[in-house]
Design a protein around this motif. Structure first.
Motif, short mmCIF file in Angstrom:
data_model
loop_
_atom_site.label_atom_id
_atom_site.label_comp_id
_atom_site.label_asym_id
_atom_site.label_seq_id
_atom_site.Cartn_x
_atom_site.Cartn_y
_atom_site.Cartn_z
N ASN A 144 0.86 -1.18 0.00
CA ASN A 144 0.00 0.00 0.00
C ASN A 144 0.90 1.23 0.00
O ASN A 144 1.60 1.48 0.98
N ILE A 145 0.87 1.97 -1.09
CA ILE A 145 1.73 3.14 -1.24
C ILE A 145 0.84 4.37 -1.31
O ILE A 145 0.00 4.48 -2.20
N GLU A 146 1.01 5.28 -0.36
CA GLU A 146 0.23 6.52 -0.35
C GLU A 146 1.10 7.66 -0.88
O GLU A 146 2.27 7.76 -0.53
N LEU A 147 0.52 8.52 -1.73
CA LEU A 147 1.19 9.66 -2.34
C LEU A 147 2.49 9.24 -3.02
O LEU A 147 3.59 9.66 -2.66
N PRO A 148 2.40 8.37 -4.03
CA PRO A 148 3.60 7.80 -4.66
C PRO A 148 4.53 8.81 -5.30
O PRO A 148 5.70 8.50 -5.53
N TRP A 149 4.06 10.02 -5.56
CA TRP A 149 4.92 11.04 -6.15
C TRP A 149 6.04 11.45 -5.20
O TRP A 149 6.97 12.14 -5.61
N ASN A 150 6.00 11.01 -3.96
CA ASN A 150 7.07 11.28 -2.99
C ASN A 150 8.00 10.09 -2.79
O ASN A 150 8.81 10.09 -1.86
N LEU A 151 7.88 9.06 -3.63
CA LEU A 151 8.66 7.83 -3.46
C LEU A 151 9.76 7.72 -4.52
O LEU A 151 9.50 7.91 -5.71
N THR A 152 10.97 7.39 -4.05
CA THR A 152 12.10 7.09 -4.93
C THR A 152 12.67 5.74 -4.48
O THR A 152 12.87 5.52 -3.29
N MET A 153 12.89 4.84 -5.46
CA MET A 153 13.48 3.52 -5.15
C MET A 153 14.58 3.20 -6.16
O MET A 153 14.39 3.36 -7.36
N GLY A 154 15.70 2.70 -5.64
CA GLY A 154 16.84 2.37 -6.47
C GLY A 154 16.86 0.94 -6.97
O GLY A 154 16.02 0.11 -6.61
N HIS A 155 17.85 0.65 -7.78
CA HIS A 155 18.10 -0.62 -8.45
C HIS A 155 17.99 -1.81 -7.49
O HIS A 155 18.60 -1.81 -6.42
N GLN A 156 17.19 -2.80 -7.86
CA GLN A 156 17.00 -4.08 -7.17
C GLN A 156 16.47 -3.95 -5.74
O GLN A 156 16.74 -4.82 -4.90
N SER A 157 15.73 -2.90 -5.45
CA SER A 157 15.10 -2.79 -4.14
C SER A 157 13.70 -3.35 -4.19
O SER A 157 13.09 -3.41 -5.26
N SER A 158 13.17 -3.76 -3.03
CA SER A 158 11.86 -4.39 -3.02
C SER A 158 11.01 -3.93 -1.85
O SER A 158 11.52 -3.53 -0.81
N LEU A 159 9.69 -3.98 -2.07
CA LEU A 159 8.69 -3.73 -1.03
C LEU A 159 7.90 -5.01 -0.82
O LEU A 159 7.38 -5.59 -1.78
N GLY A 160 7.78 -5.44 0.42
CA GLY A 160 7.13 -6.69 0.75
C GLY A 160 5.61 -6.63 0.83
O GLY A 160 5.00 -5.55 0.81
N ASP A 161 5.04 -7.78 0.96
CA ASP A 161 3.60 -8.00 1.09
C ASP A 161 3.04 -7.18 2.26
O ASP A 161 3.60 -7.20 3.36
N ASN A 162 1.97 -6.46 2.01
CA ASN A 162 1.28 -5.65 3.02
C ASN A 162 2.13 -4.53 3.63
O ASN A 162 1.81 -4.04 4.71
N SER A 163 3.20 -4.14 2.96
CA SER A 163 3.96 -2.99 3.45
C SER A 163 3.12 -1.73 3.23
O SER A 163 2.34 -1.65 2.29
N TRP A 164 3.27 -0.76 4.14
CA TRP A 164 2.54 0.50 4.02
C TRP A 164 3.56 1.62 3.92
O TRP A 164 4.30 1.88 4.87
N ILE A 165 3.62 2.25 2.75
CA ILE A 165 4.59 3.29 2.46
C ILE A 165 3.82 4.61 2.45
O ILE A 165 3.18 4.96 1.46
N TYR A 166 3.87 5.32 3.56
CA TYR A 166 3.05 6.52 3.78
C TYR A 166 3.89 7.75 3.47
O TYR A 166 4.58 8.30 4.33
N CYS A 167 3.84 8.18 2.21
CA CYS A 167 4.72 9.22 1.67
C CYS A 167 4.14 10.63 1.81
O CYS A 167 4.01 11.35 0.81
N LEU A 168 3.79 11.05 3.01
CA LEU A 168 3.36 12.43 3.20
C LEU A 168 4.54 13.38 2.95
O LEU A 168 4.36 14.55 2.68
#
Length: 185
Positions: free
Chosen positions: A66-90
């Motif tokens: 679950n990613i909130e406000l994805p325009w505030n998210l940056t992820m680099g090469h070969q990184s991962s987000l797991g099942d049911n992770s909550w990425i709250y990008c205020l």
């Protein structure tokens, strides 16, 4: 101060256009985003990029994240987000290269001021440097920077920055030892 002066209504400072964008993304994140099996990564990357996320081609984002406000998210090469992770990008969340963000992990960039009678929202960025592993069920709170190759033990709550190669665990997370890589043959 009296109880009548205290107004803990959870409101956001966003304008109408941003609120519409947030709701449109939430709809997509809970529907189309989840349709594709985890082995088919590209559609999720495309959807997130359409909403402003800056993602390397090689990221792996679980369909149930679950990613909130994805325009505030940056992820680099070969990184991962797991099942049911909550990425709250205020605020900005920057995840470096080769980072593993585990199942049920919360990255939370916002809260409310306990000193404000109006319950004003406060935000700070989260920076997760290259090679970090944030294990299952951990919380990384606003303003935290994880040093390169840090390990956050399962179910930890991280309030403070870590140094390079730190292994921390607990609530609140405390230093355990330095991470050492060994040659395994």
């Amino acid at each position: 101060m009296t109880i009548n002066d205290y107004i803990p209504v959870q409101t956001t400072p966003f304008d109408k256009k941003t609120k519409i964008k947030i709701h449109l993304w939430r709809l997509i994140n809970r529907t189309i985003f989840r349709v594709f099996p985890n082995q088919i990564k590209k559609p999720r990357i495309i959807l997130l990029r359409l909403f402003g996320a800056q993602l390397a081609e090689t990221v792996n984002i679980n369909r149930k994240s679950n990613i909130e406000l994805p325009w505030n998210l940056t992820m680099g090469h070969q990184s991962s987000l797991g099942d049911n992770s909550w990425i709250y990008c205020l605020n900005k969340i920057q995840i470096g290269e080769k980072c593993c963000i585990g199942k049920d992990v919360y990255l939370i960039t916002g809260s409310h001021s306990i000193e404000s009678p109006d319950f004003n929202m406060v935000t700070k960025p989260i920076i997760i440097n290259d090679g970090c592993w944030v294990a299952t069920g951990s919380y990384i709170l606003a303003g935290v920077t994880l040093g390169r190759f840090s390990v956050i033990g399962a179910k930890s709550i991280v309030f403070k920055n870590t140094e390079e190669f730190d292994v921390v665990a607990g609530n609140p997370a405390r230093f355990i030892k330095k991470r050492e890589f060994k040659n395994i043959t």
